[in-house]
Design a protein around this motif. Structure first.
Motif: not given
Lengths: 223, 494
Positions: B250-261
C-alpha cells in the motif's frame, strides 16, 4: 527417564546422560526431584535438607561434587563441568592455570557449602562458600572459588580460576562490592522458610539416585 | 525498598538486588512507614543553627560520612547563612532590612512579595542607591560553620584522592547518581536514599456533560481505574483493506486508477447503530484524491455477549474464508465473477459489523495554488473551520505529501435505554480515529488536527418510554497508503 528428556537447551544433556550413574552419598533428608539429573563418574554427595528442583543438574564427570546442608538448586541450574572435551584448546589453558594445584589429569573438585542458593539456569563450575547465592543465569567459572555470603546477581559471571572474598557482591556489569556483614542471620531465617516450603512442594525421589549403602548415612564427602 | 526485621525496632532499607542496606551509611529507622519523613529528620539536622550547635555540644555519636556530607549540602548551608545575615542586619538597622520579607529558609522566589521586592530593587535605583550609600555601616561576616561559613577543606581532597587510590574508580558514582543527590557526593558510600517522586493521577470529565470519564483509584499503590468510559468503547472501530489485491504494498498506490477498498465498521455497543458516512468528493490537502463511498448509509448490528461473539466470530471467519477463497479464485481466473461493488449496497454484513466499499482515485499531481475546494460533493457540509484550516495550510511539498488519507465524517444514531438521573452521558469529545490500512501510513499531526473536532448531539426525540435516540457525530481520518511516485515505474494493476 533422563534419556527421554527433550533436549531443548543444548547438547549438554544427552552427553551427560550418556555418562554412567555416579556413585552417590545422599542424605535421607534431602529432596531430589524426579526429573533432576545426577550424572558423572566421580562421587556426588548431597547434604541434609538440600533441595534439587526438577531439571536441576549435577555433573561429576571431571571431579567429585559435594553439596552441603540446606542448599537450593533450582531448575536448569548446573553444578559441575559439562564440557566433555577437556583436551580442547580452551581447556588446555585452563588446565595449565589450575595444574599447579591439581594432579596432571585435571579433576575439578566442586564444593557447595551450606545454605547455598542456585537460581534457575545458574552454572557453577567452581566452589561456593556458606550462604552464598548464585542468581538466575549467573556463571561461576571453572576452578574459581566464591567465599561466604556472596551474591552473584543475575547474568553476572565470575571468570575461571578467580576467587571472591566473603561478603562480596557481583552486580551490574560484573562490578563488585563488599557487603557489610551482620545480616546473615536474618537472611538465614528467610532461607530456612523457603526450604521448608520447597520440601513440601517438591516430591522427592531419592531412591532413584541412591547407589551406595541403602542407609545413606555417614560415609560423607567425596571418597 | 524493603523493611527488614520481624516486628522489632530498628528497620533498615535494603536493596534486593545488590544487598545495599541503609546500615552501610549508618541509618536505621524506628518504624517501617514514613521513610521520607524519618530520613529528613535524620539528615535535616543541619537546617537550623541551634541543632548545629547542639550537635557540637551533645554527646551524640559522631554522624557517619554521608550524613555529615549531606548536612553540608548547599541548601542547608544557604539556610544557615541566610539566618545569620538576617539576624546581623536586624541588629544593625531594624527598619531597613532588605531581607526582612524573606521568611527563613523557605525563600519563595515566586511569591508576589518577593517579586515586588526584587522589582523595586531595579525600578527605584536612585532611591535605593541613596539609601545604601547613607547606611554603609560595617557588618560582621560569618565566621564558623554554625553561622554557615564552610571553608574549603584541602584535607577532604586529599582524602578523596586517597580513597581513589585504594578503591579505584569502581567506588565512584556516575553522573546520574550525582545529579540525583543534592549534596554532591563523590563515592558510593556517600550516597543517601532519595524519595521517589510521586506522580499525579488525573481524572477526566467530559467537556459537555461534566460526566467523569476516567477516574483513577485514590490508593497510591493502585494503578487501576474506577471509572473508565473511553470513546473507544462506544464508537465503532474501523478497518480498511483493499478489495482486490494491489500490485504491491500500500505504499505504492497506482495513481489515476479507481481503487476499491473495503471499509469495515465494527460495533462495540449493545445497541444497533444507524451509520451515515460522509466524505468530501476530493480530499483536502496537497493532492485532491477523489473518494466515493458506495454505500454511505447502513446499519450496524448490536454487539452481543462474549460467548455469542465467540461463536459468531467463528461464523464470520468461515464467511471470510469463503470470501478469501473466492477472491483467490478470482485472482487465479482473472475474471470478474459473482460480487461486484454496487452503489447503494452494503458489501458484506455480519452480526455486529458491516463492510462497505470505498472507491478512491489517487491523484499524483499537486493542487494548484488557489485551492479549488469542490463544494458539490460532500453529502454533509464541511464546517467553516476546516476550510479555514485548508486555506491556512502551506502548499509546500513535503515528504508526506503522497500519503493518501481520507477524512471521514461519521454520524451515528442509536437508541439507548435511559438510566436514572438521565445522564447516559456517553461523551466523545474529540475523537480522531486513524485506521491504517497499510503498515506505512503514519498519520501526520496536521491531519489529526483537521480531523479532530466534532461533537455530540443529542436527539431528544422520545421513542419508547425507556428509550432515547442518541446521535453522535465525529470526524475521523482513514489512512490508506502512499501514492506511487510517478517517476518510479509501477507494475500495472489487473
Amino acid at each position: 527417564m533422563s534419556s527421554s528428556k527433550p533436549t531443548s537447551t543444548s547438547q549438554q544433556r544427552p552427553k551427560a546422560s550418556a555418562l554412567p550413574k555416579p556413585p552417590t552419598t545422599l542424605d535421607p533428608t534431602c529432596v531430589i526431584a524426579d526429573s533432576a539429573i545426577l550424572t558423572g563418574k566421580y562421587p556426588i554427595s548431597i547434604g541434609p535438607q538440600t533441595v534439587l528442583h526438577p531439571r536441576a543438574m549435577i555433573i561429576s564427570a571431571y571431579g567429585p561434587v559435594t553439596i552441603g546442608r540446606g542448599c537450593i538448586i533450582s531448575e536448569k541450574a548446573v553444578v559441575g563441568i559439562a564440557k566433555q572435551d577437556d583436551s580442547g584448546t580452551k581447556d588446555v589453558e585452563m588446565t595449565t592455570a589450575v595444574a599447579t594445584t591439581s594432579t596432571p589429569p585435571p579433576t575439578y573438585e566442586i564444593h557447595l557449602g551450606d545454605d547455598v542458593v542456585l537460581e534457575p539456569a545458574a552454572v557453577v563450575e567452581g566452589s561456593i562458600g556458606l550462604g552464598s547465592s548464585i542468581q538466575a543465569g549467573a556463571r561461576i567459572g571453572k576452578g574459581s572459588v566464591v567465599g561466604k555470603y556472596c551474591k552473584i546477581t543475575p547474568l553476572c559471571t565470575l571468570p575461571p580460576g578467580d576467587e571472591l572474598s566473603d561478603f562480596s557482591i557481583i552486580y551490574g556489569k560484573n562490578q563488585r562490592r563488599q557487603e557489610r556483614p551482620g545480616l546473615e542471620r536474618l537472611r538465614k531465617v528467610v532461607h530456612d522458610k523457603e526450604l521448608e516450603v520447597l520440601r513440601t512442594l517438591i516430591p522427592g525421589n531419592l531412591a532413584k539416585w541412591q547407589t551406595t549403602a541403602a542407609s545413606g548415612v555417614g560415609a560423607g564427602g567425596a571418597s | 525498598m524493603d523493611g527488614e526485621g520481624v516486628a522489632a525496632a530498628p528497620w533498615i532499607l535494603e536493596c534486593q538486588y545488590c544487598n545495599w542496606t541503609s546500615l552501610d551509611i549508618g541509618i536505621t529507622f524506628d518504624k517501617p512507614n514514613n521513610i521520607h519523613g524519618q530520613l529528613a529528620k535524620i539528615l535535616g539536622k543541619a537546617r537550623s543553627k541551634v541543632s548545629l550547635l547542639l550537635d557540637k555540644l551533645s554527646d551524640e555519636p559522631e554522624p557517619t560520612e554521608p550524613v555529615k556530607a549531606f548536612r553540608a549540602d548547599p541548601d542547608s548551608r544557604f539556610a544557615t547563612l541566610l539566618s545569620f545575615y538576617k539576624s546581623e542586619l536586624a541588629k544593625e538597622n531594624p527598619n531597613d532590612n532588605p531581607f526582612a520579607s524573606i521568611s527563613g529558609a523557605n525563600t519563595d522566589y515566586s511569591s508576589p512579595s518577593s517579586f515586588a521586592r526584587i522589582m523595586s530593587l531595579y525600578t527605584n535605583t536612585n532611591n535605593y542607591g541613596r539609601k545604601a550609600s547613607g547606611k554603609s555601616t560595617p557588618m560582621r561576616g560569618a565566621v564558623d560553620a554554625s553561622e554557615g561559613l564552610v571553608l574549603v577543606n584541602h584535607l577532604a581532597d586529599e582524602k578523596a584522592i586517597d580513597i581513589l587510590h585504594r578503591t579505584g574508580l569502581s567506588q565512584t558514582i556516575n553522573t546520574e547518581q550525582r545529579i540525583a543527590q543534592p549534596h554532591n557526593p563523590r563515592f558510593q558510600n556517600e550516597m543517601i536514599p532519595q524519595a521517589t517522586l510521586l506522580c499525579t493521577k488525573r481524572s477526566r470529565r467530559c467537556r459537555t456533560c461534566r460526566h467523569i470519564l476516567v477516574k483513577p483509584e485514590a490508593k497510591i499503590n493502585n494503578t487501576r481505574y474506577k471509572i473508565k468510559l473511553l470513546a473507544l468503547n462506544h464508537i465503532p472501530s474501523m478497518t480498511l483493506k483493499p478489495l482486490t489485491s494491489l500490485p504491491s504494498t500500500l505504499s505504492h498506490l497506482p495513481p489515476n486508477k479507481p481503487l476499491q477498498f473495503l471499509l469495515t465498521l465494527r460495533n462495540p455497543m449493545f445497541e444497533a447503530i444507524k451509520v451515515s458516512l460522509g466524505t468530501p468528493a476530493q480530499t483536502p490537502g496537497p493532492r485532491a484524491h477523489s473518494v466515493t463511498i458506495l454505500c454511505p448509509d447502513f446499519t450496524l448490528g448490536a454487539n452481543a455477549d462474549v460467548w455469542d461473539e465467540a461463536l459468531g466470530i467463528g461464523l464470520s471467519n468461515s464467511n471470510q474464508n469463503k470470501r478469501g477463497s473466492k477472491l483467490l479464485l478470482k485472482d487465479l481466473n482473472n475474471t470478474e465473477e459473482s460480487k461486484v461493488a454496487e452503489a447503494g449496497k452494503v458489501w458484506e454484513r455480519g452480526r455486529n459489523w458491516t463492510t462497505v466499499v470505498v472507491e478512491v482515485v489517487a491523484c499524483q499531481s499537486l493542487k494548484g495554488p488557489p485551492p479549488p475546494l469542490p463544494r458539490g460533493g460532500p453529502p454533509l457540509s464541511f464546517g467553516a473551520s476546516l476550510e479555514g484550516l485548508l486555506e491556512a495550510e502551506d502548499r509546500e511539498v513535503t515528504e508526506d505529501d503522497d500519503v493518501l488519507e481520507i477524512p471521514l465524517f461519521v454520524r451515528l444514531e442509536y437508541e439507548q435505554a435511559v438510566t436514572e438521573g438521565g445522564s447516559t452521558g456517553l461523551a466523545v469529545g474529540n475523537v480522531a480515529t486513524t485506521t491504517a490500512a497499510g503498515a506505512t501510513t503514519s498519520a501526520t499531526s496536521a491531519d489529526g488536527i483537521s480531523a479532530a473536532g466534532g461533537g455530540e448531539g443529542e436527539g431528544g426525540r422520545d421513542g419508547d418510554i425507556g428509550k432515547r435516540t442518541r446521535e453522535l457525530a465525529y470526524w475521523a481520518v482513514l489512512g490508506v497508503g502512499r501514492v506511487a511516485n510517478p517517476s518510479a515505474k509501477m507494475p500495472e494493476q489487473k
